[in-house]
Design a protein around this motif. Structure first.
Motif, PDB file in Angstrom:
ATOM      1  N   GLY A 191     -13.548  40.220  72.004  1.00 45.78           N
ATOM      2  CA  GLY A 191     -13.270  39.513  73.403  1.00 45.78           C
ATOM      3  C   GLY A 191     -11.805  38.747  73.243  1.00 45.78           C
ATOM      4  O   GLY A 191     -11.192  38.568  72.258  1.00 45.78           O
ATOM      5  N   GLY A 193     -12.475  37.495  66.081  1.00 46.22           N
ATOM      6  CA  GLY A 193     -11.618  37.766  64.719  1.00 46.22           C
ATOM      7  C   GLY A 193     -11.200  38.909  65.115  1.00 46.22           C
ATOM      8  O   GLY A 193     -10.401  39.294  65.760  1.00 46.22           O
ATOM      9  N   SER A 194     -11.545  39.994  64.030  1.00 41.68           N
ATOM     10  CA  SER A 194     -10.885  41.325  63.965  1.00 41.68           C
ATOM     11  C   SER A 194     -11.625  42.275  64.756  1.00 41.68           C
ATOM     12  O   SER A 194     -10.877  43.575  64.909  1.00 41.68           O
ATOM     13  CB  SER A 194     -10.590  41.553  62.686  1.00 41.68           C
ATOM     14  N   GLY A 195     -12.668  42.055  65.121  1.00 39.68           N
ATOM     15  CA  GLY A 195     -13.463  42.970  65.914  1.00 39.68           C
ATOM     16  C   GLY A 195     -14.207  44.130  65.052  1.00 39.68           C
ATOM     17  O   GLY A 195     -14.603  45.085  65.727  1.00 39.68           O
ATOM     18  N   LEU A 196     -14.408  43.792  63.951  1.00 42.73           N
ATOM     19  CA  LEU A 196     -15.203  44.705  62.853  1.00 42.73           C
ATOM     20  C   LEU A 196     -16.690  44.495  62.804  1.00 42.73           C
ATOM     21  O   LEU A 196     -17.522  45.323  62.272  1.00 42.73           O
ATOM     22  CB  LEU A 196     -14.337  44.884  61.544  1.00 42.73           C
ATOM     23  N   ASP A 237     -28.670  32.825  70.805  1.00 45.55           N
ATOM     24  CA  ASP A 237     -27.833  31.878  70.873  1.00 45.55           C
ATOM     25  C   ASP A 237     -27.503  31.297  72.424  1.00 45.55           C
ATOM     26  O   ASP A 237     -27.857  32.229  73.267  1.00 45.55           O
ATOM     27  CB  ASP A 237     -26.200  31.807  70.014  1.00 45.55           C
ATOM     28  N   LEU A 294     -19.426  43.444  64.270  1.00 43.95           N
ATOM     29  CA  LEU A 294     -20.605  44.309  65.047  1.00 43.95           C
ATOM     30  C   LEU A 294     -20.486  45.737  64.623  1.00 43.95           C
ATOM     31  O   LEU A 294     -21.689  46.309  64.465  1.00 43.95           O
ATOM     32  CB  LEU A 294     -20.637  44.057  66.290  1.00 43.95           C
ATOM     33  N   ASN A 317     -20.964  35.196  64.557  1.00 39.30           N
ATOM     34  CA  ASN A 317     -20.626  35.378  65.657  1.00 39.30           C
ATOM     35  C   ASN A 317     -21.057  34.364  66.801  1.00 39.30           C
ATOM     36  O   ASN A 317     -20.537  33.577  67.478  1.00 39.30           O
ATOM     37  CB  ASN A 317     -20.998  36.513  66.461  1.00 39.30           C
ATOM     38  N   LYS A 338     -19.541  31.151  66.230  1.00 38.66           N
ATOM     39  CA  LYS A 338     -18.100  31.283  66.629  1.00 38.66           C
ATOM     40  C   LYS A 338     -18.130  31.057  68.126  1.00 38.66           C
ATOM     41  O   LYS A 338     -17.432  30.259  68.680  1.00 38.66           O
ATOM     42  CB  LYS A 338     -17.540  32.524  66.577  1.00 38.66           C
TER      43      LYS A 338
HETATM   44  N1  LIG Z   1     -23.074  35.967  69.965  1.00 34.61           N
HETATM   45  C1  LIG Z   1     -21.842  36.067  70.715  1.00 34.61           C
HETATM   46  N2  LIG Z   1     -21.607  35.607  71.846  1.00 34.61           N
HETATM   47  C2  LIG Z   1     -20.590  35.740  72.340  1.00 34.61           C
HETATM   48  N3  LIG Z   1     -19.649  36.978  72.134  1.00 34.61           N
HETATM   49  C3  LIG Z   1     -19.846  37.744  71.175  1.00 34.61           C
HETATM   50  C4  LIG Z   1     -21.166  37.311  70.282  1.00 34.61           C
HETATM   51  N4  LIG Z   1     -21.206  38.382  69.360  1.00 34.61           N
HETATM   52  C5  LIG Z   1     -20.051  39.286  69.634  1.00 34.61           C
HETATM   53  N5  LIG Z   1     -19.225  38.612  70.665  1.00 34.61           N
HETATM   54  C6  LIG Z   1     -18.118  39.357  71.376  1.00 34.61           C
HETATM   55  O1  LIG Z   1     -18.107  40.661  70.580  1.00 34.61           O
HETATM   56  C7  LIG Z   1     -16.770  40.747  70.134  1.00 34.61           C
HETATM   57  C8  LIG Z   1     -16.918  41.502  68.820  1.00 34.61           C
HETATM   58  O2  LIG Z   1     -17.726  41.091  67.897  1.00 34.61           O
HETATM   59  P1  LIG Z   1     -17.503  41.274  66.453  1.00 34.61           P
HETATM   60  O3  LIG Z   1     -18.225  40.583  65.605  1.00 34.61           O
HETATM   61  O4  LIG Z   1     -17.476  42.977  66.209  1.00 34.61           O
HETATM   62  O5  LIG Z   1     -15.913  41.089  66.236  1.00 34.61           O
HETATM   63  P2  LIG Z   1     -15.376  39.444  65.836  1.00 34.61           P
HETATM   64  O6  LIG Z   1     -16.482  38.591  65.638  1.00 34.61           O
HETATM   65  O7  LIG Z   1     -14.475  39.390  66.896  1.00 34.61           O
HETATM   66  O8  LIG Z   1     -14.574  39.881  64.557  1.00 34.61           O
HETATM   67  P3  LIG Z   1     -15.139  39.588  63.015  1.00 34.61           P
HETATM   68  O9  LIG Z   1     -16.444  39.671  63.247  1.00 34.61           O
HETATM   69  O10 LIG Z   1     -14.523  41.079  62.351  1.00 34.61           O
HETATM   70  O11 LIG Z   1     -14.511  38.483  62.463  1.00 34.61           O
HETATM   71  C9  LIG Z   1     -16.321  39.398  69.915  1.00 34.61           C
HETATM   72  O12 LIG Z   1     -14.915  39.263  69.692  1.00 34.61           O
HETATM   73  C10 LIG Z   1     -17.045  38.676  70.860  1.00 34.61           C
HETATM   74  O13 LIG Z   1     -16.165  38.833  72.139  1.00 34.61           O
END
Ligand SMILES: Nc1ncnc2c1ncn2[C@@H]1O[C@H](COP(=O)(O)OP(=O)(O)OP(=O)(O)O)[C@@H](O)[C@H]1O
Ligand SMILES: [Mg+2]
Length: 460
Positions: free
Chosen positions: A417, A423-426, A397, A428, A369, A372
């Motif tokens: 977001g 990604g797929s939102g899974l 970060d 966290l 995350n 990304k």
């Molecule tokens: N370090 C971060 N900085 C900014 N936004 C974040 C961060 N971590 C999470 N988010 C926000 O929270 C959302 C959910 O995070 P999550 O890890 O659950 O899903 P994802 O990263 O979108 O998908 P996946 O982890 O399944 O590939 C993200 O789409 C993003 O919008």
């Protein structure tokens, strides 16, 4: 049988039994009361008459003075008065009954001849009239020389009693009627709610989860309505999540598949295009295949976590080694993105008890995350520290941060977001479940535009 009928039925049974018991008691009481009163009056009268005889006429011949006695005794009284001699023979009768008749058959007379006052209630054999009779011994010295007897008809009294009992019956019936009406009304307040609940539940059973049960009262049924509504709301929400998830996944699958397919078509159409193109193509196909694998893995994990199928394999774990290892694994990617990745942990950090594979999965999720959402020039810092009872791993970060609105939802499954990096939102959601399994906590703090800090708290 419907609940309403059962309720009304049980109300009625209770009240009928109550009314019956009351009526029986009242009947017995009223009759006893009337008869006792009459008997007492007659007994008084007889007692006065007898003592009058004893005082003034004890020495005289009963048969001779019986006429005089009768007129004295019958004076001022409506009852029939009889004077009977010691053998039970009628001497005088105020109703003009023939003298000489034998009266010893009457139980009251028998009693009086034996020297004590007697009473009798029954039907006069000649007229068949209900009567109450009181007989009292007339005594001279200690010898019973005769009997004075007062007889009164009960016809009128019985009529009065009958009237009173009729009134009781009428009141009883009225009470029954009122209770019947009331119980129908009262039971409706219960069955009404039940009927509404039932129809709401039926609608839900048919798949209409927008149906809501009406809550009428704050009672058990009200609570049931609340529960039903909460359940429907949850199902609705899950339904919505499922739909969102399906479309998100389809979208997620489509992108790498399209790209793989595109390259395969290109390479097939023109196999002699040169080694560079082939290499590029295969590289991209590999990356996309990896992406698909990761997605499928996440989905599998997610469903296992959801069904409680995942068991932790906890063992003593050197956190320092694990963090350094993960840091090294992600260093090339960080370098490629121009992000500095720094892991700070004391080498002598004490061992913790955890499932190393799962913990690594969480760390990679969180770092993924951060990577990304952090642009070139940004930095990511991983720091491990310990408190008295916990170990805290913080991943900070300087990336895009999360808006207040999103922050409340990021732990929800499939919530992501709207940036293109999402990604797929899974990630966290899976991470939090894994940390929960470790009896720990996963917290996230973030400020839009400033960066994000995620903290993992693990019990020591
Ligand atoms: N370090 C971060 N900085 C900014 N936004 C974040 C961060 N971590 C999470 N988010 C926000 O929270 C959302 C959910 O995070 P999550 O890890 O659950 O899903 P994802 O990263 O979108 O998908 P996946 O982890 O399944 O590939 C993200 O789409 C993003 O919008
Ligand atoms: Mg993620």
């Amino acid at each position: 049988m419907s609940i309403q009928k059962r309720l009304v039925g049980s109300y009625l049974v209770v009240i009928i039994v109550t009314v019956l018991i009351l009526e029986v008691f009242l009947t017995v009481f009223v009759r006893a009361y009337f008869y006792h009163n009459i008997e007492r009056t007659l007994m008084n009268q007889a007692g006065i008459s007898a003592s009058f005889f004893q005082q003034y006429f004890a020495g005289e011949d009963l048969e001779k003075i019986s006429g005089r006695l009768l007129s004295g005794f019958a004076h001022n009284i409506t009852a029939q008065v009889q004077i009977i001699d010691a053998e039970g023979k009628l001497l005088q009768d105020s109703n003009g009954l023939q003298a000489g008749e034998f009266m010893s058959d009457y139980p009251d007379v028998q009693e009086a001849r034996r020297g004590t006052a007697g009473t009798w209630r029954g039907r006069e054999p000649s007229t068949n009239e209900p009567v109450l009779a009181v007989a009292y011994p007339l005594q001279a010295g200690n010898i019973t020389v005769g009997v004075v007897r007062f007889v009164t008809s009960l016809t009128e009294t019985m009529e009065i009693i009958r009237h009173i009992l009729m009134i009781f019956m009428a009141i009883g019936l009225m009470v029954l009627g009122i209770v019947a009406l009331l119980s129908v009304f009262l039971s409706r307040t219960i069955t009404g709610s039940i009927k509404e609940l039932k129809s709401a539940a039926e609608q839900m059973a048919e798949g209409d989860f927008s149906a809501r049960a009406n809550k009428r009262y704050q009672d058990e049924l009200g609570k049931l309505a609340d529960t039903l509504n909460t359940m429907a709301a949850k199902i609705q929400r899950n339904e919505q999540l499922k739909n969102e998830f399906t479309s998100a996944i389809s979208h997620e699958l489509r992108t790498p598949l399209t790209s793989i397919k595109g390259w395969v078509v290109t390479l097939k159409a023109d196999p002699g295009e040169g080694e560079f193109l082939l290499r590029d193509g295969l590289d991209i196909i590999e990356t996309e295949a990896d992406r698909l694998t990761r997605l499928v893995d996440e989905l599998l994990d997610f469903s296992k976590l959801d069904n409680g199928q995942i068991r932790l394999e906890c063992a003593p774990l050197n956190l320092s080694v694990l963090l350094q290892h993960v840091g090294k694994q992600l260093a090339p990617r960080a370098a490629r993105q121009g992000v500095s990745l720094d892991v700070q942990i004391d080498n002598r950090f004490p061992a913790i008890h955890a499932d190393s594979n799962r913990l690594k999965q969480v760390l990679i999720n969180l770092l993924d995350n951060s990577l990304k959402f952090t642009g070139p020039g940004g930095s990511i810092t991983v720091i491990a520290r310990q408190t008295e009872r916990e170990v805290v791993i913080s991943i900070q970060d300087t990336g895009s941060g999360i808006g207040e609105q999103d922050l409340a939802h990021v732990f929800q499954r499939f919530y992501k977001g709207d940036g293109h990096a999402a990604g797929s939102g899974l990630g966290l959601s899976i991470s939090r479940q894994i940390i929960d399994l470790h009896q720990g906590k996963l917290l996230i703090h973030s400020q839009l535009g400033e960066g994000t800090q995620v903290e993992i708290y693990l019990p020591k």
